[in-house]
Design a protein around this motif. Structure first.
Motif, PDB file in Angstrom:
ATOM      1  N   ASN A 226       0.807  -1.215   0.000  1.00 25.93           N
ATOM      2  CA  ASN A 226       0.000   0.000   0.000  1.00 25.93           C
ATOM      3  C   ASN A 226       0.844   1.271   0.000  1.00 25.93           C
ATOM      4  OD1 ASN A 226      -1.892  -2.007   0.446  1.00 25.93           O
ATOM      5  ND2 ASN A 226      -3.068  -0.825   1.918  1.00 25.93           N
ATOM      6  N   SER A 227       1.907   1.302   0.814  1.00 29.22           N
ATOM      7  CA  SER A 227       2.621   2.549   1.065  1.00 29.22           C
ATOM      8  C   SER A 227       3.300   3.119  -0.162  1.00 29.22           C
ATOM      9  CB  SER A 227       3.656   2.342   2.177  1.00 29.22           C
ATOM     10  OG  SER A 227       4.605   1.352   1.792  1.00 29.22           O
ATOM     11  N   ASP A 228       3.835   2.261  -1.034  1.00 31.55           N
ATOM     12  CA  ASP A 228       4.549   2.761  -2.210  1.00 31.55           C
ATOM     13  C   ASP A 228       4.039   2.193  -3.529  1.00 31.55           C
ATOM     14  OD1 ASP A 228       5.531   0.164  -2.033  1.00 31.55           O
ATOM     15  OD2 ASP A 228       7.509   0.777  -1.320  1.00 31.55           O
ATOM     16  N   GLY A 229       3.086   1.270  -3.468  1.00 34.47           N
ATOM     17  CA  GLY A 229       2.540   0.689  -4.693  1.00 34.47           C
ATOM     18  C   GLY A 229       3.434  -0.344  -5.344  1.00 34.47           C
ATOM     19  N   ASN A 230       4.587  -0.647  -4.748  1.00 30.37           N
ATOM     20  CA  ASN A 230       5.485  -1.630  -5.355  1.00 30.37           C
ATOM     21  C   ASN A 230       4.825  -2.996  -5.431  1.00 30.37           C
ATOM     22  OD1 ASN A 230       7.440   0.309  -5.594  1.00 30.37           O
ATOM     23  ND2 ASN A 230       8.754  -0.484  -3.981  1.00 30.37           N
ATOM     24  N   ILE A 231       4.939  -3.614  -6.606  1.00 28.44           N
ATOM     25  CA  ILE A 231       4.397  -4.951  -6.835  1.00 28.44           C
ATOM     26  C   ILE A 231       5.556  -5.937  -6.805  1.00 28.44           C
ATOM     27  CG2 ILE A 231       3.166  -6.452  -8.448  1.00 28.44           C
ATOM     28  CD1 ILE A 231       1.844  -3.871  -9.568  1.00 28.44           C
ATOM     29  N   PHE A 232       5.443  -6.956  -5.961  1.00 33.47           N
ATOM     30  CA  PHE A 232       6.492  -7.956  -5.815  1.00 33.47           C
ATOM     31  C   PHE A 232       6.023  -9.294  -6.359  1.00 33.47           C
ATOM     32  CE2 PHE A 232       7.130  -4.809  -2.508  1.00 33.47           C
ATOM     33  CZ  PHE A 232       8.480  -4.545  -2.596  1.00 33.47           C
ATOM     34  N   ARG A 233       6.955 -10.057  -6.895  1.00 29.17           N
ATOM     35  CA  ARG A 233       6.682 -11.383  -7.446  1.00 29.17           C
ATOM     36  C   ARG A 233       7.320 -12.434  -6.553  1.00 29.17           C
ATOM     37  NH1 ARG A 233       8.775 -12.954 -13.494  1.00 29.17           N
ATOM     38  NH2 ARG A 233      10.807 -12.856 -12.463  1.00 29.17           N
ATOM     39  N   ILE A 234       6.569 -13.510  -6.286  1.00 26.11           N
ATOM     40  CA  ILE A 234       7.054 -14.564  -5.389  1.00 26.11           C
ATOM     41  C   ILE A 234       6.776 -15.925  -6.026  1.00 26.11           C
ATOM     42  CG2 ILE A 234       6.873 -15.590  -3.086  1.00 26.11           C
ATOM     43  CD1 ILE A 234       5.692 -12.906  -2.138  1.00 26.11           C
ATOM     44  N   ASP A 235       7.785 -16.760  -6.073  1.00 23.23           N
ATOM     45  CA  ASP A 235       7.625 -18.147  -6.503  1.00 23.23           C
ATOM     46  C   ASP A 235       7.323 -18.983  -5.257  1.00 23.23           C
ATOM     47  OD1 ASP A 235       7.710 -20.690  -7.518  1.00 23.23           O
ATOM     48  OD2 ASP A 235       9.851 -20.645  -8.041  1.00 23.23           O
ATOM     49  N   VAL A 236       6.046 -19.224  -4.992  1.00 25.07           N
ATOM     50  CA  VAL A 236       5.663 -19.882  -3.735  1.00 25.07           C
ATOM     51  C   VAL A 236       6.118 -21.332  -3.693  1.00 25.07           C
ATOM     52  CG1 VAL A 236       3.696 -18.349  -3.369  1.00 25.07           C
ATOM     53  CG2 VAL A 236       3.370 -20.497  -4.621  1.00 25.07           C
ATOM     54  N   ASP A 237       6.422 -21.908  -4.845  1.00 29.61           N
ATOM     55  CA  ASP A 237       6.867 -23.304  -4.887  1.00 29.61           C
ATOM     56  C   ASP A 237       8.387 -23.429  -4.811  1.00 29.61           C
ATOM     57  OD1 ASP A 237       4.245 -24.300  -5.176  1.00 29.61           O
ATOM     58  OD2 ASP A 237       4.291 -23.826  -7.315  1.00 29.61           O
ATOM     59  N   GLY A 238       9.085 -22.292  -4.769  1.00 30.90           N
ATOM     60  CA  GLY A 238      10.534 -22.329  -4.745  1.00 30.90           C
ATOM     61  C   GLY A 238      11.080 -22.666  -3.369  1.00 30.90           C
ATOM     62  N   ASN A 239      12.380 -22.813  -3.323  1.00 33.05           N
ATOM     63  CA  ASN A 239      13.065 -23.075  -2.065  1.00 33.05           C
ATOM     64  C   ASN A 239      13.314 -21.747  -1.362  1.00 33.05           C
ATOM     65  OD1 ASN A 239      14.497 -24.318  -0.010  1.00 33.05           O
ATOM     66  ND2 ASN A 239      16.436 -24.279  -1.155  1.00 33.05           N
ATOM     67  N   ASN A 240      12.699 -21.561  -0.197  1.00 33.66           N
ATOM     68  CA  ASN A 240      12.811 -20.317   0.561  1.00 33.66           C
ATOM     69  C   ASN A 240      12.421 -19.116  -0.303  1.00 33.66           C
ATOM     70  OD1 ASN A 240      13.383 -18.718   2.810  1.00 33.66           O
ATOM     71  ND2 ASN A 240      15.514 -18.417   2.182  1.00 33.66           N
ATOM     72  N   PRO A 241      11.153 -19.015  -0.696  1.00 37.10           N
ATOM     73  CA  PRO A 241      10.709 -17.955  -1.617  1.00 37.10           C
ATOM     74  C   PRO A 241      10.991 -16.555  -1.078  1.00 37.10           C
ATOM     75  CG  PRO A 241       9.009 -19.625  -1.348  1.00 37.10           C
ATOM     76  CD  PRO A 241      10.043 -19.921  -0.325  1.00 37.10           C
ATOM     77  N   LYS A 242      11.409 -15.668  -1.989  1.00 35.87           N
ATOM     78  CA  LYS A 242      11.660 -14.278  -1.671  1.00 35.87           C
ATOM     79  C   LYS A 242      10.838 -13.377  -2.595  1.00 35.87           C
ATOM     80  CE  LYS A 242      14.681 -15.091   1.546  1.00 35.87           C
ATOM     81  NZ  LYS A 242      14.350 -14.798   2.966  1.00 35.87           N
ATOM     82  N   ALA A 243      10.570 -12.165  -2.105  1.00 35.54           N
ATOM     83  CA  ALA A 243       9.819 -11.190  -2.896  1.00 35.54           C
ATOM     84  C   ALA A 243      10.774 -10.434  -3.803  1.00 35.54           C
ATOM     85  CB  ALA A 243       9.079 -10.230  -1.978  1.00 35.54           C
ATOM     86  N   GLU A 244      10.510 -10.475  -5.096  1.00 34.11           N
ATOM     87  CA  GLU A 244      11.316  -9.779  -6.095  1.00 34.11           C
ATOM     88  C   GLU A 244      10.519  -8.588  -6.608  1.00 34.11           C
ATOM     89  OE1 GLU A 244      13.319 -10.889 -10.438  1.00 34.11           O
ATOM     90  OE2 GLU A 244      11.636 -12.043  -9.652  1.00 34.11           O
TER      91      GLU A 244
END
Length: 701
Positions: free
Chosen positions: A219-237
């Motif tokens: 909400n604060s900056d509108g940044n959209i992050f992508r996450i591979d939920v099936d990956g090993n230790n998923p991170k927000a890109e």
């Protein structure tokens, strides 16, 4: 047309309040839906670029809609309407249709989504009296529109602001304010922490695409992050720069890709090899094509990048924003021409080490503000570069702070192959100096050596052949106890104006580039005239002078930076040594003491002891008052006792020289100075260090 309720008899129809619903959406849209604002407004979001379009500013409510989801079963949007305190359905007319829901718990919900493996809507609210609820959306179910609690909000305790259903595995996913990613089994209300995605905040909108990729919007900056939920230790890109809002809720058809190739392409991509993050799958650099903001004269759009060597640049010819006039040479400035349409920010990366990536440290230009038109830019090439042909990425957009990858709403990205040369240039840092002047010359006056005090640093780029390729100077005015008006300049003895490449001169005062010519005319050797009047740049800060009286400060400062490149090879052995030939001179039209019959102007120069004046100095002033200059003997700017009017103090071992306080003779502030002068610099060489000062008579910062 569908009806929400069934009437027992046709005769009751006239009295019925049953609402006739709008048609469903024709297809499973690739765009995401975003509900914002305290009076709900609906937007369409292109997750590829973050572009938003207002779909409806009037949804038929004067309050919020939250817990937003898209049903793949009937292609309607569902949400919780705060005004009606119930579930609302939205069709292709973008108007709410309140639904009659039973067993409502008496609260509003802001977390929810429609499942894909079943025709049911799930809502969540934290707290033991609330929790996770299931609502059947199947009109043939006996529990149609009946809110049934799956688990209470104390057992399933999550600080989340939206959730979304995976397209195939049946689980819902959410990221809490601390960045923890959770997988939720809505059939049992159980949760499992998958990972911490490395980003915190209020993630009010969550989406999936058909490939099972999870997207969250902060909400604060509108940044959209992508996450591979099936990956090993998923991170927000970081995926795209979207719209910010205090009230966000997202919905999307999770069975759709994020790019719709059934409609014209609206995105511009780069074309460097994909190791540079170019394609959509790699989260490549991309821009929404918006009229009036781009590089050069042309821009094209594609559904995905045509990465090298399969670039479409030869056919579309839109890589026309930057003309690299010179190669990038290690340690020197490169020259380029940049043409832009519209006002925006220019950023550039060059793969200096040729490892196939644009690292953060390889950013050459960061958010350079440009206006529509053609600009000529000079940029320093780092020393540590690899010779050869490499890739550069140029981005232009109205969004500041973009990186070398990810999507933005407007502008253009262009990738270029560029030449880099590293012939073994090296950096040589010269000795730094404090330069202190007594401006009462040819009288000694108060002899406090704080009339002008400047710290000077310099460095050189030197070739393998031991030629000086570039000279850089930086300086700061640290004190000015002058009642007279003085300018400041530096002469490079042995270097003429013609030796300097005037096109590459860079001159900055307090970070702003100076348009006034730096090189002075009429001198045998190059004179860098840095200021005609130092009092134009600082104030006394409530005192008589600038940083020479205890307790007096000023909010102003005077710092300068200069870089020069040369038209001929000048060997280091023949190059003037730091501190070169610095001097102050009288500002035109100002008086400078009783020794002069009229205002002396530029002809009055005050140099270091035994330094020769420039060709613009008025040598008739020599011998006045206490000056004992003998030009023929090379003895200049000194009294008959050898006392100077200017001194250079090695700052490499004394980083902050404590100059005398106002009206305090330097011979009293530094008792060893007299011995140093009388011995021609052989004795008391550390006279200027603070341990050899009378600390009651020097200025402390």
């Amino acid at each position: 047309m569908k009806r929400q309720c069934k009437l027992a008899a046709a005769m009751l129809m006239a009295f019925s309040s049953c609402h006739v619903a709008a048609d469903a959406f024709d297809s499973c849209p690739s765009q995401a839906f975003l509900m914002q604002d305290t009076t709900a407004q609906l937007y369409g979001v292109n997750l590829v670029t973050g572009n938003v379009d207002l779909l409806s500013s009037n949804l038929g409510t004067n309050d919020r809609i939250n817990g937003f989801g898209f049903s793949n079963h009937d292609r309607y949007l569902y949400g919780w309407g705060y005004q009606n305190n119930t579930i609302v359905r939205i069709g292709n007319d973008y108007q709410i249709e309140p639904l009659t829901v039973t067993n409502k718990p008496g609260a509003n919900f802001f977390v929810g989504d429609v499942a894909l493996t079943e025709n049911a809507y799930y809502l969540y609210k934290k707290g033991s009296q609330y929790g996770l609820y299931r609502v059947s959306l199947d009109e043939d179910d006996v529990d149609y529109l009946d809110m049934q609690r799956v688990i209470d909000g104390a057992s399933l305790s999550l600080l989340i602001y939206d959730l979304a259903f995976h397209p195939t595995d049946g689980f819902a996913y959410a990221v809490d304010k601390y960045g923890d990613l959770y997988r939720i089994d809505v059939s049992t209300g159980s949760k499992s922490k998958v990972s911490n995605v490395g980003q915190r905040g209020t993630f009010g909108a969550a989406y999936f695409d058909v490939n099972g990729t999870f997207y969250i919007s902060r909400n604060s900056d509108g940044n959209i992050f992508r996450i591979d939920v099936d990956g090993n230790n998923p991170k927000a890109e970081l995926f795209a720069y979207g719209p910010s809002s205090g009230n966000n809720d997202g919905a999307r058809c999770a069975m759709a890709p994020i790019t719709d190739e059934s409609v014209p392409a609206t995105t511009d991509f780069g074309d460097a090899p994909d190791s540079y993050l170019t394609s959509l799958a790699s989260n490549g650099a991309r821009h929404g094509v918006v009229e009036g903001i781009h590089l050069g004269h042309a821009i094209d759009a594609e559904y995905d990048a045509h990465v090298s060597p399969f670039t479409d640049e030869q056919t579309n010819g839109d890589e026309d924003g930057v003309n690299f006039i010179t190669a990038f040479e290690a340690g020197l400035e490169s020259f380029m021409q940049v043409t832009v349409e519209g006002d925006g920010f220019l950023s550039m990366w060059v793969d200096w080490d040729q490892d196939g990536k644009f690292d953060a440290s390889e950013q050459l230009i960061a958010d350079k503000s440009l206006t529509s038109g053609t600009h000529f830019l000079f940029e320093d090439t780092p020393l540590e570069v690899t010779s050869g042909v490499t890739w550069a990425r140029v981005r232009y957009t109205t969004t500041a702070g973009v990186g070398p990858s990810g999507g933005v709403t407007d502008g253009e990205v262009e990738d270029y192959q560029v030449a880099v040369v590293n012939s073994g240039n090296s950096l040589v840092n010269n000795t730094p100096y404090f330069l202190a002047f007594e401006d009462n010359w040819p009288e000694t006056g108060d002899y406090d050596f704080n009339d002008v005090v400047i710290r000077l640093n310099s460095s050189m780029i030197v070739s393998q052949q031991n030629h000086v390729k570039k000279l850089s100077l930086t300086g700061e005015l640290t004190a000015m106890g002058a009642s007279y008006n003085n300018g400041f300049a530096i002469q490079l003895e042995g270097i003429t104006n013609e030796d300097i490449d005037t096109d590459t001169i860079r001159f900055y005062i307090n970070g702003a580039e100076v348009a006034t010519p730096l090189l002075e005319n009429g001198t045998e050797y190059a004179v860098l005239k840095i200021s005609d009047d130092l009092w134009d740049h600082v104030t006394a800060g409530g005192c008589w002078f600038y940083k020479t009286e205890e307790g007096c400060t000023s909010q102003y400062e005077f710092k300068f930076a200069i870089s020069l490149q040369f038209n001929r090879d000048v060997s280091v052995s023949n190059f003037p040594q730091a501190p070169y030939k610095p001097f102050i001179f009288a500002t035109e039209g100002t008086e400078h003491g009783d020794a002069f019959a009229s205002n002396p102007g530029r002809g009055l120069e005050i140099h270091l002891k035994n330094k020769t004046p420039t060709a613009l100095a008025n040598t008739s002033y020599f011998g006045l008052a206490e000056d004992a200059t003998d030009l023929g003997a090379g003895a200049t700017y000194q009294t008959e006792n050898g006392l100077p009017w200017a001194i250079a103090i090695n700052a490499s071992t004394n980083s902050n020289w404590l100059h005398p306080q106002e009206y305090v003779d330097i011979l009293r502030a530094y008792p060893q100075f007299a011995d140093f002068v009388s011995s021609n610099g052989q004795d008391k060489k550390s006279w200027f260090k603070s341990e050899n000062a009378d600390l009651s008579k020097v200025y402390s910062y």
